[in-house]
Design a protein around this motif. Structure first.
Motif, PDB file in Angstrom:
ATOM      1  N   HIS A   1       1.459   3.478   2.073  1.00  0.00           N
ATOM      2  CA  HIS A   1       2.426   4.846   3.305  1.00  0.00           C
ATOM      3  C   HIS A   1       3.678   4.223   3.197  1.00  0.00           C
TER       4      HIS A   1
ATOM      5  N   ASP B   1      -0.228  -4.671   6.085  1.00  0.00           N
ATOM      6  CA  ASP B   1      -0.685  -4.192   7.213  1.00  0.00           C
ATOM      7  C   ASP B   1      -2.419  -3.585   7.518  1.00  0.00           C
TER       8      ASP B   1
ATOM      9  N   HIS C   1       6.409   1.548   3.557  1.00  0.00           N
ATOM     10  CA  HIS C   1       6.341   0.450   2.223  1.00  0.00           C
ATOM     11  C   HIS C   1       6.545   0.913   1.448  1.00  0.00           C
TER      12      HIS C   1
ATOM     13  N   HIS D   1       1.010  -1.364   0.406  1.00  0.00           N
ATOM     14  CA  HIS D   1       0.209  -0.148  -0.327  1.00  0.00           C
ATOM     15  C   HIS D   1       1.287   1.056   0.074  1.00  0.00           C
TER      16      HIS D   1
ATOM     17  N   HIS E   1      -6.939  -0.910   5.713  1.00  0.00           N
ATOM     18  CA  HIS E   1      -6.294   0.214   6.575  1.00  0.00           C
ATOM     19  C   HIS E   1      -6.067   1.335   5.385  1.00  0.00           C
TER      20      HIS E   1
HETATM   21 ZN   LIG Z   1       0.631   1.713   6.221  1.00  0.00          ZN
END
Ligand SMILES: [Zn+2]
Length: 290
Positions: free
Chosen positions: A68, A176, A71, A66, A157
């Protein structure tokens, strides 16, 4: 905690990092390997690539679970090479990548950590490099002798979480969507959808589940997390029906105060039909960074 690879299934390795307790995955085929998430910076990405090379010299392909920063900020180090992700992962990285850098820089500056300057320099070096291979529902990657499936199971998430299913090894890397060691993170979450998304994940789980952070878990752990998230959705609906008093209701959730408040506020946005995200400008203004 050692930061060395741990093989949790045939040719499936996990590396748990001290920083943010982040997990990175590696799936090795006969022709290519798949790296799952790339860390918080080029520095961490470079170290990770070096660690990948200790396991295999095969060419790599990357997937971001994802958008973020922890990551995907290491992506650029893995170029040239494919980086896979949900189509909204690429969109969100493009739209909010710089905002995430600014917020994380502010957080690091205020942390008082002895390595704050080094961390800030690492963050400034990052080239925001979103996935270039995107999909909406699923994608199958042939690594040679084995295939890996990337699946989008719904919002949770974030609105762009994908899971990595490694059929031969019975391993699922869940990003996550599943969290161990800390409560789930709700800042960009869709708390009303999250329990159903984990419900869709459960039948796909036949062995170890690698969370985005923390220790490797199992099906029962995911089931319990789905139950806890279901409770949050239930409390949020009651709050919405009763006029919206988050303060009185957060103790009814299974999560600590800060997490619970964020979760309920996010759920109320969903229930009121408000936009899911503030604009980058609004986020920076609210953080006093514009
Ligand atoms: Zn995350």
């Amino acid at each position: 905690m050692s930061e060395s690879w741990r093989e949790i299934g045939d040719g499936v390795h996990v590396r748990r990092h001290r920083h943010l307790d982040l997990n990175v995955g590696l799936v090795v085929g006969s022709e290519r390997c798949l790296v799952v998430d790339t860390g918080v910076s080029h520095r961490q990405g470079r170290a990770l690539l070096g660690e990948v090379r200790r396991i295999t010299r095969l060419p790599h392909v990357v997937v971001n679970t994802h958008a973020h920063f922890d990551h995907f900020f290491g992506n650029s180090v893995f170029r040239p090479g494919e980086v896979w992700g949900h189509l909204r992962c690429a969109e969100m990285a493009r739209t909010y990548g710089e905002v995430q850098r600014a917020l994380t820089l502010a957080h690091v500056a205020g942390s008082g950590r002895p390595d704050a300057d080094a961390q800030a320099a690492d963050l400034r070096e990052v080239l925001v490099d979103p996935p270039d291979r995107t999909f909406e529902h699923s994608a199958v990657l042939d690594l040679g002798g084995r295939t890996v499936e990337l699946r989008y199971l719904g919002r949770g998430h974030t609105d762009n979480d994908v899971v990595v299913i490694v059929p031969g090894a019975g391993v699922v890397l869940a990003g996550d969507l599943v969290e161990e060691g800390n409560p789930p993170a709700f800042e960009d979450a869709f708390p009303l959808d999250w329990p159903g998304t984990l419900g869709a994940l459960l039948p796909l789980v036949t062995g170890p589940v690698v969370p985005g952070h923390g220790d490797v878990v199992d099906r029962e752990y995911v089931r319990r997390q789905a139950e806890d998230l279901g409770r949050v959705a239930e409390v949020a609906r009651a709050v919405h029906a009763g006029g919206g008093d988050v303060e009185a209701a957060w103790p009814d959730t299974p999560f600590p105060e800060e997490y619970a408040r964020t979760a309920l506020r996010r759920a109320l946005r969903q229930l009121r039909g408000e936009p899911a995200y503030d604009s980058p400008e609004e986020i920076l203004a609210a953080a006093g960074l514009s």
